[in-house]
Scaffold this active site. Structure first.
Site, PDB file in Angstrom:
ATOM      1  N   GLN A   1       2.267  -6.614   4.835  1.00 16.78           N
ATOM      2  CA  GLN A   1       2.267  -7.985   5.468  1.00 16.78           C
ATOM      3  C   GLN A   1       1.654  -8.306   6.786  1.00 16.78           C
ATOM      4  O   GLN A   1       1.103  -9.325   7.132  1.00 16.78           O
ATOM      5  CB  GLN A   1       3.646  -8.646   5.145  1.00 16.78           C
ATOM      6  CG  GLN A   1       3.827 -10.134   5.475  1.00 16.78           C
ATOM      7  CD  GLN A   1       5.282 -10.733   5.160  1.00 16.78           C
ATOM      8  OE1 GLN A   1       5.634 -10.164   4.146  1.00 16.78           O
ATOM      9  NE2 GLN A   1       5.958 -11.361   5.881  1.00 16.78           N
TER      10      GLN A   1
ATOM     11  N   GLU B   1       0.820  -1.174   0.069  1.00 19.96           N
ATOM     12  CA  GLU B   1       0.063   0.021   0.098  1.00 19.96           C
ATOM     13  C   GLU B   1       0.842   1.262   0.074  1.00 19.96           C
ATOM     14  O   GLU B   1       0.418   2.255  -0.231  1.00 19.96           O
ATOM     15  CB  GLU B   1      -0.951   0.084   1.084  1.00 19.96           C
ATOM     16  CG  GLU B   1      -0.379   0.111   2.515  1.00 19.96           C
ATOM     17  CD  GLU B   1      -1.219   0.040   3.634  1.00 19.96           C
ATOM     18  OE1 GLU B   1      -0.878   0.904   4.750  1.00 19.96           O
ATOM     19  OE2 GLU B   1      -2.589  -0.603   3.523  1.00 19.96           O
TER      20      GLU B   1
END
Length: 198
Positions: free
Chosen positions: A125, A85
């Protein structure tokens, strides 16, 4: 000519944005090799971000079953692909999920679908790892859940610090895996051989 079926798979508005993006980096969107690129990008991002349009229930359907037994279940080496992102560059790797049933089990293929559900979004993650653990906890209320993910991040490999051999490991432990070091060690021992060798 783009078919109506193909057009439906596009992220709305992304085709035009891609044309502007190509121009902004000095390319010519009208040259032969790039004529269909805006459509391809809009369609690809529809797939890469499909997790936004699905729920946990969509992912697992009716695959939760009543069952006896309380032995550890481990599903290893589930491939995942996601988009960072921060830079909108890919990161990918493998997820390992374990749980100790307490009256309910989940169809094995659904663990892969849960991983895809949360990976196919703009992500980090750390968040995916937690979301997977929480999803399994919500679905099964097991005695414990463990998730370990190892990922290679292209935002570190192809730009920035440019470290191609680095990987990132994240974990989330719930219940018995968090409270009992022996249970946690059993899980870690089972997945250790699949982690990237140095």
């Amino acid at each position: 000519m783009i078919s109506a079926a193909d057009e439906k798979q596009e992220v709305p508005g992304l085709r035009d944005l891609t044309e502007h993006w190509l121009s902004a980096i000095g390319e010519d969107p009208a040259r032969e090799g790039l004529l269909k690129t805006p459509h391809r990008v809009a369609k690809a991002w529809g797939f890469l971000t499909a997790g936004y349009s699905k729920s946990l229930q969509d992912a697992v359907g009716d695959a939760v079953f009543a069952a006896d037994g309380s032995e550890m279940v481990i599903v290893k080496d589930i491939e995942f692909y996601s988009m960072c992102e921060h830079h909108m560059l890919p990161f990918y790797g493998r997820a390992h999920i374990a749980y100790i049933p307490d009256g309910k089990i989940l169809g094995l293929s659904k663990f892969a679908r849960i991983v895809d559900l949360y990976s196919r979004r703009l992500q980090v993650q750390e968040r995916i790892t937690t979301q997977i653990a929480d999803a399994v906890q919500e679905l099964l209320a097991p005695q414990g859940v463990a998730v370990l993910m190892e990922g290679v991040h292209l935002c570190m490999a192809m730009r920035g610090v440019q470290k191609q051999n680095s990987s990132t490991i994240t974990s989330a432990m719930r219940g018995a895996f968090k409270d009992d070091s022996r249970t946690r060690a059993e899980f870690m021992s089972a997945v250790q051989s699949t982690l990237r060798s140095r």
